[in-house]
Scaffold this active site. Structure first.
Site, PDB file in Angstrom:
ATOM      1  NE  ARG A  20       2.713  10.280   1.683  1.00 30.19           N
ATOM      2  CZ  ARG A  20       2.437   9.053   1.194  1.00 30.19           C
ATOM      3  NH1 ARG A  20       1.390   8.830   0.399  1.00 30.19           N
ATOM      4  NH2 ARG A  20       3.218   8.028   1.475  1.00 30.19           N
ATOM      5  CD  GLN A  30       2.863  10.297   6.325  1.00 28.55           C
ATOM      6  OE1 GLN A  30       2.759  10.068   7.529  1.00 28.55           O
ATOM      7  NE2 GLN A  30       3.821  11.070   5.852  1.00 28.55           N
ATOM      8  CG  ASN A  51       9.766   3.390   4.184  1.00 27.22           C
ATOM      9  OD1 ASN A  51       9.385   4.017   3.197  1.00 27.22           O
ATOM     10  ND2 ASN A  51       8.926   2.703   4.929  1.00 27.22           N
ATOM     11  CB  ALA A  73       9.793   7.172  -2.992  1.00 25.06           C
ATOM     12  CG  ASP A  92      10.884   7.574   1.166  1.00 30.41           C
ATOM     13  OD1 ASP A  92      10.441   6.870   2.080  1.00 30.41           O
ATOM     14  OD2 ASP A  92      10.199   8.396   0.540  1.00 30.41           O
TER      15      ASP A  92
HETATM   16  O1  MRU Z   1       6.877  11.670   3.894  1.00 36.14           O
HETATM   17  P1  MRU Z   1       6.216  10.754   2.913  1.00 36.14           P
HETATM   18  O2  MRU Z   1       4.769  10.553   3.173  1.00 36.14           O
HETATM   19  O3  MRU Z   1       6.512  11.156   1.482  1.00 36.14           O
HETATM   20  O4  MRU Z   1       6.948   9.358   3.151  1.00 36.14           O
HETATM   21  C1  MRU Z   1       6.592   8.273   2.328  1.00 36.14           C
HETATM   22  C2  MRU Z   1       7.215   6.995   2.734  1.00 36.14           C
HETATM   23  O5  MRU Z   1       8.063   6.932   3.597  1.00 36.14           O
HETATM   24  C3  MRU Z   1       6.822   5.787   1.948  1.00 36.14           C
HETATM   25  O6  MRU Z   1       6.848   4.644   2.740  1.00 36.14           O
HETATM   26  C4  MRU Z   1       7.821   5.614   0.781  1.00 36.14           C
HETATM   27  O7  MRU Z   1       7.889   6.774   0.016  1.00 36.14           O
HETATM   28  C5  MRU Z   1       7.493   4.466  -0.082  1.00 36.14           C
HETATM   29  S1  MRU Z   1       6.112   4.823  -1.102  1.00 36.14           S
HETATM   30  C6  MRU Z   1       5.901   3.583  -2.216  1.00 36.14           C
END
Ligand code: MRU
Length: 345
Positions: free
Chosen positions: A47, A195, A245, A49, A236
């Site tokens: 997971r 997370q 995000n 981005a 994202d």
């Molecule tokens: O649902 P996720 O855990 O994939 O969400 C991730 C995020 O929102 C992060 O903040 C984003 O991807 C930036 S990662 C460098």
């Protein structure tokens, strides 16, 4: 710092850290098929981005190596169908479809199946290596924004685990610490999938960077008490009007503005989406169970509806600066330059 690779190509398969098991278990998952990789993406085993961008790229390479075809055209058609499935596995982070499309283009330019496989893997490896270089470059630019002896609030995980290594928001923190600054992090736990408490706290603690976890709802209180010097998050997708995000980011941006605190975003070029605006972007809706249950225990009465959007959009007007691999950008953004630089990554 203890470098680790979140995602890699290994022996004809995609090897990744299973992020659903952290912080208690550090275990790798090996995806030998496209369907297994898509499941891993949907379950958030991989997971974040930029890591999804690399997963999309490796995923199409995996499709090229596992697909058979009567002839090249038949083969390329099947790889294209697989690339579309991978790109659709999660809708909000633009990096996933970007990574898949980059590698698919190499397959389509080839003249034989062998050439397509070789070109797909080379391109996926290049994207994976480029992600590491981009995180280090933006980390070094962003470090200048972080005052010595400061406390930085972050949301979700924009660290090594969300990229191939180093991180975007946490890459900036790592670069600042490496430059000798004393920085401590307030990590919002990031309901419902945690997370912030499971992943951000784990990877910062592993690197000896001071981190304290708070409930998401405590952020504004700490800002009001003068305990936060700046907010720093990943993204994202960055459209021409908003930063997408993890849900909760927008409320931190509003609170930061109300308290006169800078709100920074760190992202590689693959996260920019110059062709779209906020209203055109699909925000992933996730399962009721992520909110309504914990460890098998029911938290919400049956029959009471739940909304579980995974992301939100923060208008660019609330963003102080965006840290990129080619410098620190302050809105209004120069989209022509961004689009031109994005075309050559
Ligand atoms: O649902 P996720 O855990 O994939 O969400 C991730 C995020 O929102 C992060 O903040 C984003 O991807 C930036 S990662 C460098």
């Amino acid at each position: 710092m203890r470098p680790m690779k979140t995602i890699d190509w290994d022996d004809g398969s995609v090897l990744l850290i299973d992020q659903t098991r952290l912080p208690s278990v550090l275990k790798m998952v090996r995806c030998r098929s496209v369907s297994h990789l898509i499941t891993a993406i949907r379950r958030l085993e991989v997971r974040g981005a930029p890591a999804l961008g690399v997963a999309g790229a490796y995923g199409v390479a995996l499709a090229a190596f596992t697909t058979r075809g009567r002839d090249f055209e038949n083969f390329a058609g099947k790889v294209e169908a697989a690339a579309q499935q991978i790109a659709r596995a999660r809708p909000t982070a633009v990096n996933l479809s970007w990574g898949a499309e980059q590698v698919l283009a190499r397959v389509q330019q080839a003249r034989s199946i062998d050439e397509a496989r070789e070109a797909a893997l080379a391109e996926a490896q290049r994207i994976a290596d480029e992600d590491v270089a981009a995180c280090h470059a933006l980390g070094d630019y962003g470090a200048s924004l972080i005052p010595d002896h400061s406390t930085v609030l972050t949301h979700c995980n924009a660290g090594a685990l969300a990229c191939r290594e180093w991180g975007t928001a946490l890459g900036v923190i790592r670069s600042a610490v490496q430059a000798g600054k004393k920085v401590s992090i307030i990590s919002c736990e990031t309901r419902p999938l945690l997370q912030g408490s499971r992943l951000t706290a784990w990877e910062l603690d592993r690197d000896g960077i001071p981190v304290t976890v708070i409930p998401d709802s405590a952020a504004a209180h700490l800002m009001r008490k003068g305990r936060i010097d700046c907010v720093l998050v990943g993204a994202d997708r960055i459209t021409h009007d908003a930063v997408f995000n993890k849900v909760g980011t927008y409320m931190h941006a509003v609170s930061a503005r109300a308290h006169g605190i800078p709100f920074y975003v760190a992202a590689p070029l693959s996260t920019f989406d110059p062709d779209h605006g906020e209203e055109e972007i699909e925000i992933e809706d996730r399962d009721r169970d992520e909110v309504a249950t914990f460890n098998g225990r029911v938290l919400i009465p049956d029959g009471v509806p739940v909304l579980n959007p995974a992301f939100d959009a923060t208008p660019l007007s609330l963003v102080t600066a965006i840290v990129t691999p080619f410098g620190v950008l302050r809105p209004p953004l120069d989209w022509e330059t961004i689009a031109a630089k994005r075309r050559v990554i």
